[in-house]
Each structure stands twice: as structure tokens, then as C-alpha cells.
Scaffold this active site. Structure first.
Site, short mmCIF file in Angstrom:
data_model
loop_
_atom_site.label_atom_id
_atom_site.label_comp_id
_atom_site.label_asym_id
_atom_site.label_seq_id
_atom_site.Cartn_x
_atom_site.Cartn_y
_atom_site.Cartn_z
N ASP A 247 75.57 36.93 47.55
CA ASP A 247 76.70 36.54 48.40
C ASP A 247 77.31 35.23 47.91
O ASP A 247 78.54 35.06 47.89
CB ASP A 247 76.23 36.41 49.85
CG ASP A 247 75.50 37.67 50.32
OD1 ASP A 247 76.12 38.73 50.33
OD2 ASP A 247 74.30 37.58 50.63
N HIS A 275 72.15 38.15 55.55
CA HIS A 275 72.77 38.97 54.48
C HIS A 275 73.33 40.22 55.15
O HIS A 275 72.73 41.30 55.14
CB HIS A 275 71.73 39.33 53.42
CG HIS A 275 72.28 40.27 52.38
ND1 HIS A 275 73.23 39.90 51.47
CD2 HIS A 275 72.03 41.58 52.14
CE1 HIS A 275 73.53 40.93 50.69
NE2 HIS A 275 72.82 41.96 51.09
N1 LIG Z 1 69.79 41.24 49.35
C1 LIG Z 1 70.75 41.68 48.57
O1 LIG Z 1 71.63 40.93 48.14
C2 LIG Z 1 70.81 43.12 48.18
C3 LIG Z 1 69.85 44.00 48.62
N2 LIG Z 1 69.88 45.31 48.25
C4 LIG Z 1 68.81 46.15 48.74
O2 LIG Z 1 67.82 46.28 47.73
C5 LIG Z 1 67.05 47.46 47.96
C6 LIG Z 1 66.86 48.21 46.66
O3 LIG Z 1 68.09 48.59 46.11
P1 LIG Z 1 68.15 49.56 44.82
O4 LIG Z 1 67.22 49.10 43.78
O5 LIG Z 1 69.57 49.71 44.50
O6 LIG Z 1 67.65 50.89 45.49
P2 LIG Z 1 66.99 52.19 44.81
O7 LIG Z 1 67.10 53.25 45.86
O8 LIG Z 1 67.51 52.43 43.46
O9 LIG Z 1 65.48 51.75 44.65
C7 LIG Z 1 64.76 51.42 45.76
C8 LIG Z 1 63.31 51.61 45.47
O10 LIG Z 1 62.69 51.39 46.70
C9 LIG Z 1 61.58 52.21 46.78
N3 LIG Z 1 61.38 52.80 48.13
C10 LIG Z 1 62.15 53.69 48.75
N4 LIG Z 1 61.60 54.04 49.92
C11 LIG Z 1 60.46 53.34 49.99
C12 LIG Z 1 59.45 53.27 50.93
N5 LIG Z 1 59.48 54.01 52.06
N6 LIG Z 1 58.43 52.43 50.67
C13 LIG Z 1 58.39 51.68 49.56
N7 LIG Z 1 59.33 51.72 48.62
C14 LIG Z 1 60.34 52.54 48.85
C15 LIG Z 1 61.77 53.36 45.83
O11 LIG Z 1 60.67 53.29 45.00
P3 LIG Z 1 59.64 54.47 44.97
O12 LIG Z 1 60.19 55.41 43.94
O13 LIG Z 1 58.42 53.80 44.55
O14 LIG Z 1 59.56 55.08 46.34
C16 LIG Z 1 62.99 53.00 45.02
O15 LIG Z 1 62.70 53.00 43.63
C17 LIG Z 1 67.82 48.23 49.05
O16 LIG Z 1 67.18 47.96 50.29
C18 LIG Z 1 69.20 47.57 49.05
O17 LIG Z 1 69.83 47.71 50.29
C19 LIG Z 1 70.84 45.79 47.40
C20 LIG Z 1 71.81 44.96 46.93
C21 LIG Z 1 71.90 43.56 47.31
O1 LIG Z 2 73.74 47.27 51.64
C1 LIG Z 2 73.34 47.34 50.44
O2 LIG Z 2 72.41 48.04 50.06
C2 LIG Z 2 74.06 46.55 49.40
C3 LIG Z 2 74.02 45.11 49.67
O3 LIG Z 2 73.18 44.57 50.36
C4 LIG Z 2 75.06 44.31 49.04
O4 LIG Z 2 75.83 44.83 48.23
O5 LIG Z 2 75.15 43.12 49.37
#
Ligand SMILES: NC(=O)C1=CN([C@@H]2O[C@H](COP(=O)(O)OP(=O)(O)OC[C@H]3O[C@@H](n4cnc5c(N)ncnc54)[C@H](OP(=O)(O)O)[C@@H]3O)[C@@H](O)[C@H]2O)C=CC1
Ligand SMILES: O=C([O-])CC(=O)C(=O)O
Length: 436
Positions: A247, A275
Site C-alpha cells: 500500500d 490493509h
Molecule cells: N498484504 C498484502 O499486501 C497482500 C496480501 N495478499 C494475500 O496473500 C495471500 C496469498 O496470495 P497468493 O500467493 O496470490 O495466493 P495463491 O492462491 O497463489 O497462494 C496461496 C497459497 O496459500 C496456500 N493455502 C490455501 N489455502 C490454505 C489453507 N487452508 N491452509 C494453508 N495454506 C493454504 C496454498 O498453498 P497450498 O498449496 O499449500 O495449500 C497456496 O499456495 C492471499 O491471502 C492474498 O489475499 C495478496 C496481495 C497483497
Molecule cells: O485482496 C487481495 O488478495 C489482494 C490484496 O490484498 C491487494 O492487492 O492489496
């Protein structure tokens, strides 16, 4: 500043180093691991795979879910000659959850290259997946790391049991989380992801380094960070962060665009709060080329209305255009967030991070995770910045973000030892940046 990775011609040999071996023998006395030992490691990887295939629950300190080295990282070499010519630091151990996900797909290679912790800092990566489905993907990730021949990458291990993967880690980057599916209530997301972060908090508390630094990325990241720290009472609450650096970067980009300057001219950018779409990007204290932003950008209406809304909704806009949430820019912002803690903050500047409110000087409610301006000496720790002005415009919005976080906290009382699951009321107009 441009970063140059050490050339592969000067690449030293890899070694895999267990924590117990590290304690037992100084590096110079280490011997190549025997074939038997190597076979044993491979067997234990096979045991893990088998356990996963059978969907056995991961055992705490047991064989099922056991984490071990991967592929080339299982080989031990005699490093005596190498260590005579290199002045590298002790290996830093970094756990990454959601390691097979989109963000990690970018982040892991930056970590392994030395861009994050520095060109003299060898690294061990501990990759955490959640289930049988993810294990094979983690193997694929580990294979790509092998094939990248990073000189600083000394160990890669994969596993699905956080009690194994978090053993002695000094950094935990908690990215894995369930995405919000269509029609899923915010309360459900808080509960499902909250369970993950409660479990991971407990595991960190049990086995991680006592000074582990934890960066929570998985959404809703502020409240997940609160759940995590509440479940890890033996680790200082100050060590937990929720990622709001993306952000901050987005806000800097918008100010640069409006002022027609390159974005390295923007400093002192604070994101206050959650966030989510209630976050408050602070143009009051931000500076452009050393001057207050409002002296450079005279368009108050734009600052109050467009700037704030654009930053708050940037994630959602990106999802609409790209069909998926930000991954490369999130990985970059994780790099920035870590670098801000391991390098001294430039004089007069600061960075934003979601941190635990415990005696904050701004009058924000205590006992939540709230994004605020921080400075670091580069030792992994931080201090809050005190010389900031909070005017009525900011304060009104900060209070809204605070109210949202307090509401989220009430939803997860059962996960932080504060009562049973209650009726969860999160107001409709507060959303994750990516929520539609
Ligand atoms: N704070 C910020 O600025 C931002 C935060 N995010 C957040 O980051 C997170 C990850 O994003 P992204 O990498 O794109 O997502 P993806 O869906 O590509 O990857 C997420 C991973 O989380 C794991 N996962 C899913 N469900 C579970 C579960 N029940 N328990 C444990 N692990 C789980 C999966 O791994 P597995 O295969 O091992 O299940 C998957 O590989 C999301 O929550 C997203 O909203 C995204 C962008 C910005
Ligand atoms: O909501 C999401 O997964 C994406 C997110 O946090 C962002 O883009 O800031």
C-alpha cells in the site's frame, strides 16, 4: 541502488546443515555426509511423501509431515577451502508458507539471490505447504531453486507440518491463506484463515528462534497477525508485522504520478490502519523531493478524494484488469519490508508496517495490529516515529480503520483466547483491497 549477484564462476559448493549439526561442530570441522546419511535423508523425504499421499495428519515432531532437505541441498561438501576465502555471515533460516502460491513464486527467487538479506548472507529456505495437494508443487518449486544455482542458497527443505518447518527459523513469511471465494462471507474468511494463523502462531511459539521476525501477508493480514502473535506468547509481540508495504508503494507511485516526479523522490509515506479499503494513505506528512506533499500538489480535492480512494482500491482494480490479485508487486513489497528492518532507515525518512499497538503515541486503540510509521536501526527491530501530524482529515479516517480492526478482533475472539465465537459484524463497506 543496483544489485549485482555474485557471479556463478565464484560459486561456492552447497552444504546442507541441520540445526543439531550446527550446534555440534564448527563449520571448518564439518565432514562430507556419508552415502548412508544421504540415503537416510532421501528415505525420510519418501516417508513424508507417503504420509502425505495417505492423508495422515501431520504429526508434531513425528515422522509424518517431517521436513527435510530437498535434492541437491541434501549433499554436504567440505567447505574448508571455500571458507578460507569467503567472509560470509552465518546462514539465516527463513520459513515461507504458501510457498507454492503466486506471491512466493516471485519472492523465493529474490530471497535466494541475495537481494533481500545481502550479497554476503547465505540463506536456508524452509517451504511450508498445507496439504497433500501442495506437496508436489513444493517439490517443483524446490527443483526450480536447485536449477537456479544460487551461490547463497545453502538449504531448501519442504514440509507440511509447521512444527517441523519452523524449527529454529529466524524469519517467518506467512503468505499461505485461503482466498476469499465467491459468496464467502468476511466472517468465514476470518475464521478459516484465522485457524491457520492460530496454528502457525502456536508452532512458532514452540519451535522457532526466540527472536523470530514474523511477516503476515495472507489476508486479512492485520487480524491474522494479531491471531498469530496471541498464539505465540513466548515471542515478543513487537516481532510481528502485517504487510502494508504494498500500500505504501502504491501511494508513492500515485503521488509521483500526480507531481510528475520519479518515485524515488517520494518519502515519509505512511499507511495508517488496516490493509483494507479503510486504510489511510497519509499525504499530510508525505514529502516530495524533501518538501511537504501539499506544497507540491496544490490540488486538495485530488488529495482528499482521488488519491485516497485510488490507493485504497488499487488491489481491486488490478484484479479486475488482470484477473488475479497482485503477486509480483506484493513480492517486491515483501522484499522492501524486510530490507527496511535489516538496513538502517535513511535519516529523516520512515516506512509503514502493520505492528502491534502497545503504548502507541497516537491514541490508537491498544491490542490490535495497525499500520503506522516506523524506523529501524537495521537490527531487525523498529521504533515508532513520533513527529507526525495527524489532522482532522486523517484522524476521522484512522478512527474508521481502527473501528474495522476492533470489529474483526471481536470476530476472532475464540482464536485469541478472548471468549467464544460471537456474532461477527464487519460493516459492509470495509473490504480487502482485492475484494469486489
Ligand atoms: N498484504 C498484502 O499486501 C497482500 C496480501 N495478499 C494475500 O496473500 C495471500 C496469498 O496470495 P497468493 O500467493 O496470490 O495466493 P495463491 O492462491 O497463489 O497462494 C496461496 C497459497 O496459500 C496456500 N493455502 C490455501 N489455502 C490454505 C489453507 N487452508 N491452509 C494453508 N495454506 C493454504 C496454498 O498453498 P497450498 O498449496 O499449500 O495449500 C497456496 O499456495 C492471499 O491471502 C492474498 O489475499 C495478496 C496481495 C497483497
Ligand atoms: O485482496 C487481495 O488478495 C489482494 C490484496 O490484498 C491487494 O492487492 O492489496
Amino acid at each position: 541502488m543496483a544489485f549485482m549477484a555474485p557471479s556463478s564462476s565464484s560459486r561456492p559448493l552447497q552444504f546442507h546443515e541441520h540445526a543439531s549439526a550446527r550446534r555440534a561442530a564448527p563449520a571448518l570441522l564439518r565432514r562430507p555426509r556419508s552415502r548412508w546419511r544421504r540415503n537416510q535423508l532421501v528415505c525420510s523425504l519418501e516417508a513424508t511423501k507417503q504420509a502425505v499421499q495417505e492423508e495422515r495428519p501431520a504429526a508434531v515432531n513425528g515422522v509424518a509431515g517431517r521436513t527435510d532437505c530437498y535434492g541437491v541441498f541434501c549433499t554436504t561438501y567440505d567447505l574448508r577451502a571455500d571458507e578460507e576465502t569467503k567472509a560470509w555471515k552465518k546462514v539465516v533460516s527463513v520459513a515461507v508458507s504458501g510457498a507454492a502460491g503466486m506471491i512466493s513464486n516471485h519472492l523465493l527467487f529474490k530471497l535466494a539471490s541475495g537481494q533481500v538479506f545481502g550479497p554476503d548472507q547465505p540463506i536456508a529456505l524452509k517451504l511450508l505447504g498445507s496439504s497433500q495437494r501442495s506437496f508436489q508443487k513444493l517439490e517443483g518449486v524446490a527443483m526450480e531453486l536447485e536449477d537456479s544455482l544460487y551461490p547463497l542458497l545453502r538449504e531448501v527443505s519442504i514440509g507440511i507440518d509447521p512444527y517441523e518447518v519452523f524449527q529454529d527459523v529466524e524469519w517467518a513469511l506467512l503468505i499461505g491463506a485461503k482466498p476469499q471465494g465467491p459468496g464467502m462471507e468476511r466472517a468465514d474468511l476470518l475464521n478459516i484463515n484465522g485457524q491457520i494463523f492460530a496454528q502457525q502462531g502456536k508452532a512458532l511459539n514452540a519451535v522457532a528462534s526466540r527472536n523470530v521476525k514474523v511477516l503476515v501477508v495472507g489476508n486479512p493480514c492485520n487480524t491474522n497477525a494479531l491471531i498469530c502473535l496471541k498464539n505465540a506468547p513466548e515471542i515478543p509481540s513487537k516481532n510481528f508485522h502485517a504487510l502494508t508495504r504494498l500500500d505504501e508503494n502504491r501511494a508513492k507511485c500515485q503521488l509521483a504520478l500526480k507531481a510528475s516526479v520519479f518515485y524515488d523522490k517520494i518519502s515519509n509515506m505512511t499507511i495508517w490502519g488496516n490493509h483494507s479499503t479503510t486504510q489511510v494513505p497519509d499525504f499530510v506528512n508525505a514529502r516530495i523531493d524533501g518538501k511537504p506533499a501539499r506544497q507540491v500538489i496544490r490540488d486538495t480535492k485530488w488529495l482528499h478524494e482521488e488519491f485516497t480512494k485510488t490507493v485504497q482500491k488499487r488491489g481491486g482494480e488490478l484484479i479486475q484488469k488482470r484477473g488475479r490479485s497482485s503477486a509480483p508487486s506484493t513480492a517486491v513489497s515483501i522484499v522492501d519490508a524486510i530490507r527496511s528492518l535489516v538496513n538502517p532507515t535513511p535519516e529523516g525518512d520512515w516506512f509503514s508496517s502493520g505492528v502491534y499497538t502497545n503504548g502507541n503515541p497516537y491514541g490508537i486503540a491498544e491490542d490490535i495490529v495497525f499500520s503506522m510509521p516506523c524506523r529501524s536501526k537495521g537490527d531487525g527491530d523498529y521504533e515508532l516515529v513520533t513527529d507526525v501530524t495527524i489532522d482532522d482529515f486523517l484522524w476521522e479516517r484512522i478512527k474508521k480503520s481502527e473501528a474495522e480492526l476492533l470489529a474483526e478482533k471481536r470476530c476472532v475472539g475464540h482464536l485469541i483466547g478472548e471468549g467464544e465465537e460471537e456474532l461477527c459484524e464487519v460493516t459492509e463497506d470495509t473490504m480487502l483491497p482485492g475484494e469486489q
